[in-house]
Design an enzyme around this catalytic site. Structure first.
Site, mmCIF file in Angstrom:
data_model
loop_
_atom_site.group_PDB
_atom_site.id
_atom_site.type_symbol
_atom_site.label_atom_id
_atom_site.label_comp_id
_atom_site.label_asym_id
_atom_site.label_seq_id
_atom_site.Cartn_x
_atom_site.Cartn_y
_atom_site.Cartn_z
ATOM 1 N N PHE A 1 0.965 -1.315 0.065
ATOM 2 C CA PHE A 1 -0.016 -0.008 0.039
ATOM 3 C C PHE A 1 0.798 1.348 -0.028
ATOM 4 O O PHE A 1 2.034 1.195 0.477
ATOM 5 C CB PHE A 1 -0.920 0.030 1.075
ATOM 6 C CG PHE A 1 -2.381 0.043 0.806
ATOM 7 C CD1 PHE A 1 -2.761 -0.973 0.444
ATOM 8 C CD2 PHE A 1 -3.229 1.051 1.104
ATOM 9 C CE1 PHE A 1 -4.330 -0.920 -0.161
ATOM 10 C CE2 PHE A 1 -4.552 1.173 1.026
ATOM 11 C CZ PHE A 1 -5.128 0.170 0.364
ATOM 12 N N GLN B 1 -7.348 14.763 3.621
ATOM 13 C CA GLN B 1 -6.920 13.718 2.464
ATOM 14 C C GLN B 1 -7.589 13.692 1.240
ATOM 15 O O GLN B 1 -8.529 13.317 1.265
ATOM 16 C CB GLN B 1 -6.691 12.232 3.021
ATOM 17 C CG GLN B 1 -6.147 11.390 2.227
ATOM 18 C CD GLN B 1 -5.342 10.140 2.696
ATOM 19 O OE1 GLN B 1 -6.380 9.223 2.960
ATOM 20 N NE2 GLN B 1 -4.444 10.350 3.128
ATOM 21 N N HIS C 1 -7.680 11.529 -2.079
ATOM 22 C CA HIS C 1 -7.326 10.170 -2.381
ATOM 23 C C HIS C 1 -7.060 10.420 -4.061
ATOM 24 O O HIS C 1 -7.853 11.202 -4.703
ATOM 25 C CB HIS C 1 -8.396 9.272 -2.410
ATOM 26 C CG HIS C 1 -7.738 7.872 -2.417
ATOM 27 N ND1 HIS C 1 -7.505 7.522 -3.862
ATOM 28 C CD2 HIS C 1 -7.567 6.747 -1.815
ATOM 29 C CE1 HIS C 1 -7.105 6.209 -3.497
ATOM 30 N NE2 HIS C 1 -7.086 5.826 -2.698
ATOM 31 N N LEU D 1 -14.488 5.678 -5.466
ATOM 32 C CA LEU D 1 -13.128 5.272 -5.042
ATOM 33 C C LEU D 1 -12.631 4.073 -6.150
ATOM 34 O O LEU D 1 -13.266 3.296 -6.015
ATOM 35 C CB LEU D 1 -12.945 5.246 -3.758
ATOM 36 C CG LEU D 1 -11.515 4.773 -3.419
ATOM 37 C CD1 LEU D 1 -10.583 6.098 -3.429
ATOM 38 C CD2 LEU D 1 -11.274 4.066 -2.036
ATOM 39 N N ARG E 1 -0.427 9.462 -0.403
ATOM 40 C CA ARG E 1 -1.395 9.914 -1.038
ATOM 41 C C ARG E 1 -1.365 11.733 -1.314
ATOM 42 O O ARG E 1 -1.833 12.199 -2.103
ATOM 43 C CB ARG E 1 -2.845 10.012 -0.454
ATOM 44 C CG ARG E 1 -3.276 8.241 -0.412
ATOM 45 C CD ARG E 1 -4.317 8.071 0.132
ATOM 46 N NE ARG E 1 -4.455 6.675 0.308
ATOM 47 C CZ ARG E 1 -5.651 6.101 0.888
ATOM 48 N NH1 ARG E 1 -6.445 6.562 1.603
ATOM 49 N NH2 ARG E 1 -5.596 4.722 0.549
ATOM 50 N N HIS F 1 -11.397 12.699 0.776
ATOM 51 C CA HIS F 1 -11.526 11.092 1.047
ATOM 52 C C HIS F 1 -11.625 11.070 2.579
ATOM 53 O O HIS F 1 -12.581 9.968 3.069
ATOM 54 C CB HIS F 1 -10.346 10.245 0.549
ATOM 55 C CG HIS F 1 -10.369 8.905 0.737
ATOM 56 N ND1 HIS F 1 -11.498 8.126 0.352
ATOM 57 C CD2 HIS F 1 -9.387 8.133 1.172
ATOM 58 C CE1 HIS F 1 -10.951 6.738 0.616
ATOM 59 N NE2 HIS F 1 -10.035 6.824 1.176
HETATM 60 C C1 LIG Z 1 -14.483 4.614 -0.325
HETATM 61 C C2 LIG Z 1 -13.597 4.361 0.989
HETATM 62 C C3 LIG Z 1 -12.446 3.553 0.824
HETATM 63 C C4 LIG Z 1 -11.671 3.676 1.942
HETATM 64 N N1 LIG Z 1 -10.793 2.609 1.826
HETATM 65 C C5 LIG Z 1 -10.105 2.483 3.137
HETATM 66 C C6 LIG Z 1 -9.145 1.287 3.086
HETATM 67 O O1 LIG Z 1 -8.843 0.515 2.206
HETATM 68 N N2 LIG Z 1 -8.117 1.161 4.321
HETATM 69 C C7 LIG Z 1 -8.396 2.310 5.581
HETATM 70 O O2 LIG Z 1 -7.942 1.710 6.233
HETATM 71 N N3 LIG Z 1 -9.361 3.101 5.220
HETATM 72 C C8 LIG Z 1 -10.257 3.045 4.166
HETATM 73 N N4 LIG Z 1 -11.033 4.097 4.056
HETATM 74 C C9 LIG Z 1 -11.118 4.753 5.219
HETATM 75 C C10 LIG Z 1 -12.172 4.365 6.487
HETATM 76 O O3 LIG Z 1 -12.943 3.275 5.716
HETATM 77 C C11 LIG Z 1 -13.102 5.164 7.265
HETATM 78 O O4 LIG Z 1 -12.150 6.092 7.933
HETATM 79 C C12 LIG Z 1 -13.697 4.351 8.458
HETATM 80 O O5 LIG Z 1 -14.256 2.986 7.837
HETATM 81 C C13 LIG Z 1 -14.639 5.153 9.173
HETATM 82 O O6 LIG Z 1 -15.062 4.220 10.026
HETATM 83 P P1 LIG Z 1 -16.015 4.770 11.369
HETATM 84 O O7 LIG Z 1 -16.443 3.895 12.163
HETATM 85 O O8 LIG Z 1 -15.146 5.849 11.893
HETATM 86 O O9 LIG Z 1 -17.189 5.515 10.737
HETATM 87 P P2 LIG Z 1 -18.368 5.099 9.756
HETATM 88 O O10 LIG Z 1 -18.190 3.743 9.016
HETATM 89 O O11 LIG Z 1 -18.587 6.150 8.838
HETATM 90 O O12 LIG Z 1 -19.681 5.044 10.716
HETATM 91 C C14 LIG Z 1 -20.230 6.147 11.111
HETATM 92 C C15 LIG Z 1 -21.432 5.738 12.083
HETATM 93 O O13 LIG Z 1 -22.043 6.866 12.860
HETATM 94 C C16 LIG Z 1 -23.294 6.762 12.380
HETATM 95 N N5 LIG Z 1 -23.881 8.350 12.680
HETATM 96 C C17 LIG Z 1 -23.166 9.464 12.068
HETATM 97 N N6 LIG Z 1 -23.725 10.621 12.400
HETATM 98 C C18 LIG Z 1 -24.854 10.026 13.531
HETATM 99 C C19 LIG Z 1 -25.963 10.866 13.993
HETATM 100 N N7 LIG Z 1 -26.056 12.071 14.064
HETATM 101 N N8 LIG Z 1 -26.610 9.986 14.949
HETATM 102 C C20 LIG Z 1 -26.433 8.568 15.066
HETATM 103 N N9 LIG Z 1 -25.421 8.159 14.367
HETATM 104 C C21 LIG Z 1 -24.583 8.656 13.596
HETATM 105 C C22 LIG Z 1 -23.590 6.393 11.208
HETATM 106 O O14 LIG Z 1 -24.778 5.899 11.174
HETATM 107 C C23 LIG Z 1 -22.453 5.147 11.069
HETATM 108 O O15 LIG Z 1 -23.157 4.077 11.871
HETATM 109 C C24 LIG Z 1 -11.900 4.492 3.056
HETATM 110 C C25 LIG Z 1 -12.852 5.443 3.070
HETATM 111 C C26 LIG Z 1 -13.631 5.657 1.939
HETATM 112 C C27 LIG Z 1 -14.717 6.524 2.067
#
Ligand SMILES: Cc1cc2nc3c(=O)[nH]c(=O)nc-3n(C[C@H](O)[C@H](O)[C@H](O)COP(=O)(O)OP(=O)(O)OC[C@H]3O[C@@H](n4cnc5c(N)ncnc54)[C@H](O)[C@@H]3O)c2cc1C
Ligand code: FES
Lengths: 594, 247
Positions: free
Chosen positions: A117, A231, A233, A243, A286, A354
């Protein structure tokens, strides 16, 4: 108003929220956990992650190497105590996930396979084809179902934290299906609400990534840290922003300009070689790659598409079999949304917003400055990502710090003395309910929510894009202040209580404007260039003044106040970020000297 | 970038206001590469903010945006308007109660999913220090396609059995159970047997295969259910017909 009494409330059911909930259930099965999420867990945006999750597993790799890549990748703005802890726990967390059933891709012998990566010196990214986030999220969600102490409140929109005298007391939420207001009274609260990419117009982030949790914490008095680091991407599809994972380049994809030239060799990342070399060319970090795109565009070397300038991602030389095995989703996405089958043609791509390196300020135990309030995942800044996150560190971060948040929140819930503030907390919850009623009551619709949102997003791209300067950031700050001022001019066209997404878009816009403002003002104040924050008017890194985290403090209707906090350095003094041949030359020199 | 007007005919229903669902037609200037979801967000932003539907990822992986598009269960974020006529009809997924407009209730599915115990039930507890399980690429291949389900519920909307028999656990939840049963790391068959092979389980399926036809992720629920029937027959045979219950 419905009232739920619980021990721990978790806001968000993405990777971080679910991991935190499981940690509470495992370490303290007698405690109740309420998981409040605005969408069903499996809709959370973790689902969209494609590439994989980093953790040292190969014999030739080391925790020190992962640490060094992360810290230099973050341009020395990472807190090194947090990074040390992170790299150490990473393989354990990924192994747990394997035990829970995650279908990681395998080596012929049946071990877990890894892929290279960007910015990582050794293959250490665990992957499940190109649907790693999808598999991680579903594995966590399905595993969470086995713990009776975890109660889910799906499609409940958290609106405000309840905080009294510096201590958290719960959260107020709207049950989307009925419009009813619920008050979750909790001893500790974990925010795991994800990022805020939707403050920009062109992003890989889903519709739900509106920074709600960041804004809630910020309003409650927790500073937002390092918000200016956004960031881009390098490889999103023009138009949709969908993406194409860095895994494309990990597997050997090329980036070429309109002359078919692998232009990255002109930006300190060469020399080009036919197959992927770690930390060089297409596998550079990136921020550097997105910045190189910008320069190519200035030189007129990019390709003109109906959706703006692009460059080509060329996978053809990998062959159909490898593309189908390792990158099937990428092939599907490019073929459907771009009508470009990567087996046969190069796919036009461009940098796209991203990931937010910044977020809710926490310590290495996921604690915020409010007692009993924790944060983990993309909404938080511990910070292991510094000025530029390395791809595949984020999914691992959800696990490492989600777990820590869960354990510490459980401990806090168990040990905290009961608070004697029920009347004040009830009053706060009533205030929040009234605020929502008032939005319903607004008669005249002077402003369109969609229009304000567009203006905000365009201003962010204009002033806080890949390259920034004082004048443009200032004008973005002015636009944001104006939009905040105009926000009360919005009103509901939809007055129904049932599944009112018109109401939610106003609340989300309010959150986004506050997050955007913290970002723009932090960018304005940081007059240096570091990692993803590049100032045309201050091109060098300035460690004397800015080897510090920015801390944006909420000040109501006024612009935030920006303060600073020292970066924690344990063993890696700030150095020069070198990639490609330049890094090799330096390493040779060091070796010779020794 | 060509733009063409299309008539988007959407089912509307607000339980606070409407006694029965009705249709409303919007004229939407659709760009050539738009998907149906883009047309809906256009309506919401520009024409009628009260139009209600679920979506998030816009890349066919979160499973939020399933709808009937021209009467067929479809992910609206992957349904290109160019593949439809001048008039496109959009309705909530069939076979589910409607909450509002295009939003259906997912409660029944969520309950069934949980009932299937979709998590690894190991033979023996494994500690982190033991390292990852060995699972060969061939063992992974046994389950791989069946792990791809995004819970979009298109298969329930297409299933003629679910339409008539509410107790049917249904394609996605059964496939997930099959996926865990068949995982080399799992030993949970006995705990899942009753839901999987009892009333409402795999034997209700009449193998029409509509689920696999509409599945946007090639999860092949129909195949998983057929394989599940075989496993269940073998299980029955070993338990009741072999001396000593096959032990
Ligand atoms: C397309 C894409 C590809 C990626 N690929 C990679 C990768 O290959 N490797 C890597 O390490 N990272 C990658 N990332 C980054 C990584 O996926 C994210 O940073 C990470 O998944 C975020 O997880 P999280 O649990 O913090 O939030 P999320 O998975 O976004 O979850 C947020 C949660 O909060 C809840 N929520 C938000 N606001 C409220 C509210 N007001 N009330 C109640 N609930 C709420 C939502 O319902 C959801 O359940 C990628 C990101 C993207 C967008
Ligand atoms: S919006 Fe996520 S599947 Fe369509």
């Amino acid at each position: 108003m419905q009232v739920v009494e619980t021990d721990v409330a978790v806001i968000g059911a993405g990777g971080a929220g679910l991991r935190a909930a499981i940690a509470v259930a495992e370490t303290a099965p007698d405690l109740d956990v309420a998981v409040v999420s605005k969408v069903l867990p499996m809709r959370s945006h973790t689902v969209a992650a494609e590439g994989g999750a980093a953790g040292v597993i190969r014999g030739e790799d080391s925790l020190d190497a992962h640490f060094d890549d992360t810290v230099s990748g973050g341009d020395w703005l990472c807190d090194q105590d947090a990074v040390e802890l992170f790299v150490e726990d990473a393989p354990k967390q990924l192994t747990r996930l394997e035990h829970w059933g995650c279908p990681w891709s395998r080596t012929p012998e049946g071990g877990v396979n890894t892929r290279p990566f960007g910015g990582m010196k050794i293959e250490r990214t665990w992957f499940a084809a190109d649907k790693s986030g999808f598999h991680i999220l579903h594995t966590l969600f399905q595993t969470s179902l086995k713990y009776p102490s975890i109660k889910r409140f799906d499609e409940f929109f958290s609106a405000e934290l309840l905080v009294d005298e510096g201590r958290v007391a719960g959260v107020v939420a709207i049950e989307v299906r009925t419009g009813e207001i619920w008050c979750f009274k909790a001893k500790s609260v974990i925010i795991a609400s994800g990022g805020a990419g939707k403050v920009y117009p062109f992003t890989t982030n889903g519709a739900i990534k509106t920074g709600d949790g960041m804004a809630m914490a910020y309003r409650a008095g927790v500073p937002l840290k390092d918000m200016e680091f956004v960031q881009y991407h390098p490889t999103g599809l023009p138009g949709t922003g969908i993406l194409l994972t860095e895994g494309c380049r990990g597997e050997g994809g090329y980036l070429t300009n309109k002359h078919g030239y692998r232009y990255l060799q002109d930006y300190g990342l060469g020399p080009p070689e036919p197959s992927p070399r770690k930390k060089a060319m297409e596998l550079g970090p990136r921020d550097r790659l997105s910045q190189a795109f910008w320069h190519e565009m200035q030189k007129g070397n990019t390709i003109d598409t109906p959706y703006g300038e692009a460059i080509n991602l060329d996978l053809r030389h990998l062959g159909e079999d490898k593309i189908n095995e390792r990158l099937p989703f990428v092939r599907d996405l490019a073929t459907s949304y771009m009508r470009a089958d990567p087996v046969h043609v190069p796919v036009p791509v461009r940098p796209v917003v991203h990931y937010m390196m910044g977020g809710i300020h926490t310590d290495i135990d996921a604690r915020t400055s409010i007692e009993g309030l924790f944060a983990a995942g993309e909404c938080a800044a511990v910070s292991i990502n510094g000025a530029n996150r390395l791809g595949s560190n984020s999914l691992t971060e959800l696990l490492v710090f989600g777990d820590r948040a869960g354990k510490h929140a459980a401990q806090f819930a168990r040990e905290a003395a009961p608070a004697d503030n029920a009347a004040r907390i009830d009053a706060q919850a009533e205030d929040c309910a009234r605020k929502i009623e008032n939005i319903y009551a607004r008669e005249e619709r002077k402003e369109s929510t969609a229009e304000l949102r567009r203006t905000m997003a365009d201003a962010m791209e204009e002033g806080c894009g890949i390259y920034r300067d004082e004048g443009r950031i200032r004008s973005t700050c002015e636009t944001l202040a104006d939009l905040r001022h105009r926000l009360p001019g919005t009103a509901l066209k939809d007055k129904s209580k049932v599944f009112n997404t018109d109401l939610l878009s106003i609340l989300e816009l309010e959150n986004m404007l506050e997050v955007a403002e913290s970002l723009a003002h932090s960018a304005y104040a940081r007059s240096e260039s570091r990692g993803s924050h590049q100032r045309l008017d201050h091109t060098g890194r300035d460690d004397d003044t800015f080897l510090k985290h920015s801390m944006a403090h909420y000040r109501g209707d006024q612009a935030p106040e920006i303060g600073y906090l020292d970066v924690v350095i344990t063993k890696s003094p700030p150095g020069e970020r070198l990639y490609g041949g330049a890094a090799d030359a330096k390493a040779q020199k060091v070796e010779a000297a020794e | 970038m060509t733009v063409q007007n299309r008539q988007i005919e959407v089912l509307r229903y607000d339980p606070e206001r409407d006694e029965t669902p009705r249709f409303e037609t919007f004229t939407v200037p659709c760009k050539e590469e738009w998907v149906v979801l883009d047309a809906l967000t256009y309506i919401k932003d520009e024409l009628d903010p009260s139009l209600t539907f679920r979506w998030s990822c816009h890349m066919a992986v979160c499973g939020s945006c399933g709808m009937q598009v021209d009467n067929k269960p479809t992910l609206s974020c992957k349904a290109f308007v160019r593949d439809y006529g001048e008039k496109i009809r959009v309705e909530p997924l069939a076979n589910f109660p409607i909450e509002r407009d295009l939003v259906i209730s997912q409660d029944d599915f969520m309950e069934k999913l949980q009932r299937g115990r979709p998590w690894i039930i190991p033979e023996q507890k494994r500690e982190v220090e033991d390292g990852p399980y060995v699972q060969t690429p061939m063992q992974l291949d046994d389950i791989k396609e069946h792990t791809m389900c995004i819970n979009c519920l298109l298969c329930y909307a297409a299933c003629p059995v679910y339409a008539l028999e509410r107790d049917f656990v249904g394609p996605a939840a059964l496939t997930l159970m099959y996926r865990y049963n068949a995982d080399s790391r799992d030993a949970g068959w006995d705990e899942r047997r009753e839901v999987f092979a009892g009333h409402g389980g795999v034997w209700e399926c009449s193998f029409v295969g509509a689920c696999s036809d509409v599945c946007p992720k090639h999860v092949e629920p129909a195949t998983a259910i057929q394989k599940g029937k075989m496993d269940s027959a073998v299980d029955y045979f070993t338990r009741f017909l072999m001396p000593g219950g096959g032990k």
